[in-house]
Enzyme design. Structure first.
Site, PDB file in Angstrom:
ATOM      1  N   ILE A 135       1.793 -14.139 -67.230  1.00  0.00           N
ATOM      2  CA  ILE A 135       1.014 -15.036 -68.092  1.00  0.00           C
ATOM      3  C   ILE A 135       1.507 -14.719 -69.504  1.00  0.00           C
ATOM      4  CG2 ILE A 135      -1.247 -15.666 -69.003  1.00  0.00           C
ATOM      5  CD1 ILE A 135      -1.200 -16.345 -66.091  1.00  0.00           C
ATOM      6  N   PRO A 136       2.271 -15.619 -70.103  1.00  0.00           N
ATOM      7  CA  PRO A 136       2.989 -15.302 -71.350  1.00  0.00           C
ATOM      8  C   PRO A 136       2.116 -15.298 -72.603  1.00  0.00           C
ATOM      9  CG  PRO A 136       3.386 -17.576 -70.751  1.00  0.00           C
ATOM     10  CD  PRO A 136       2.544 -16.978 -69.644  1.00  0.00           C
ATOM     11  N   CYS A 137       1.226 -14.321 -72.701  1.00  0.00           N
ATOM     12  CA  CYS A 137       0.356 -14.220 -73.870  1.00  0.00           C
ATOM     13  C   CYS A 137       1.169 -13.934 -75.138  1.00  0.00           C
ATOM     14  CB  CYS A 137      -0.728 -13.172 -73.650  1.00  0.00           C
ATOM     15  SG  CYS A 137      -0.130 -11.557 -73.153  1.00  0.00           S
ATOM     16  N   HIS A 138       2.400 -13.457 -74.971  1.00  0.00           N
ATOM     17  CA  HIS A 138       3.259 -13.233 -76.139  1.00  0.00           C
ATOM     18  C   HIS A 138       3.649 -14.551 -76.801  1.00  0.00           C
ATOM     19  CE1 HIS A 138       6.043 -13.742 -72.724  1.00  0.00           C
ATOM     20  NE2 HIS A 138       6.906 -14.234 -73.611  1.00  0.00           N
ATOM     21  N   ARG A 139       3.442 -15.668 -76.122  1.00  0.00           N
ATOM     22  CA  ARG A 139       3.777 -16.987 -76.672  1.00  0.00           C
ATOM     23  C   ARG A 139       2.646 -17.598 -77.490  1.00  0.00           C
ATOM     24  NH1 ARG A 139       6.281 -19.246 -71.106  1.00  0.00           N
ATOM     25  NH2 ARG A 139       8.100 -17.879 -71.029  1.00  0.00           N
TER      26      ARG A 139
END
Length: 181
Positions: A135-139
């Protein structure tokens, strides 16, 4: 419940997973850090089996590829979302939709889930994301394009975004052309 240490270059990613009806299901992902990975896993999951076991279906390679910025497709059934609150699940499912090479803002994500004034709560849900990388929370960035916080630290967030082709200016700001919503 099982664990695996995934080596990606000089980094180690910790993976806690379970077998559900013959299908692997990710329970938690630990980002690289200063503490020994096995110590972190056993501290947070004391009932875990003490011997590593590799996850099936090449999930470990998927995580390594995503960490290296490669474009990969997978579906949410790979992760155990049952322990999340309804709000957190909504936030993470929406973050999952942010395409590689794009970012969203905390406020934009809040609006997408129908709670336009919940940007801080969105940030809290992302800070507690048990599936970073998948889950790309870095995005997700601040409304002004600055990176904001990340569980692996701001340097790791910047590196992950750059591996995905996002150029960050010298002031640490993502150009508007990369912001999806």
């Amino acid at each position: 419940m099982f664990y695996q240490i995934i080596k990606v270059g000089k980094d180690e990613i910790g993976l806690v997973w379970n077998d559900v009806a013959g299908k692997p299901q990710v329970e938690y992902i630990f980002l690289p850090g200063k503490e020994k990975m096995t110590n972190r896993i056993v501290r947070d999951f004391p009932a875990i089996r003490k011997t590593q076991r590799a996850i099936s279906k090449d999930v470990d390679q998927l995580i390594a590829d995503l960490f290296n910025g490669k474009k990969k497709n997978f579906d949410l059934s790979l992760m155990n979302l049952s322990k999340l609150t309804d709000f957190s699940a909504k936030v993470l499912k929406q973050a999952y939709k942010i395409p590689r090479g794009k970012v969203a803002t905390y406020s934009g994500l809040a609006a997408k889930i129908g709670n336009p004034r919940a940007a801080r709560a969105v940030g809290t849900a992302l800070a507690n994301n048990p599936f970073p990388i998948l889950i790309p929370c870095h995005r997700v960035v601040r409304a002004d394009g600055r990176l904001g916080q990340f569980g692996g630290g701001s340097d790791m967030k910047k590196q992950l975004l750059e591996k995905e082709g996002i150029i960050i200016d010298p002031q640490g700001v993502v150009p508007l052309k990369h912001i999806r919503y």
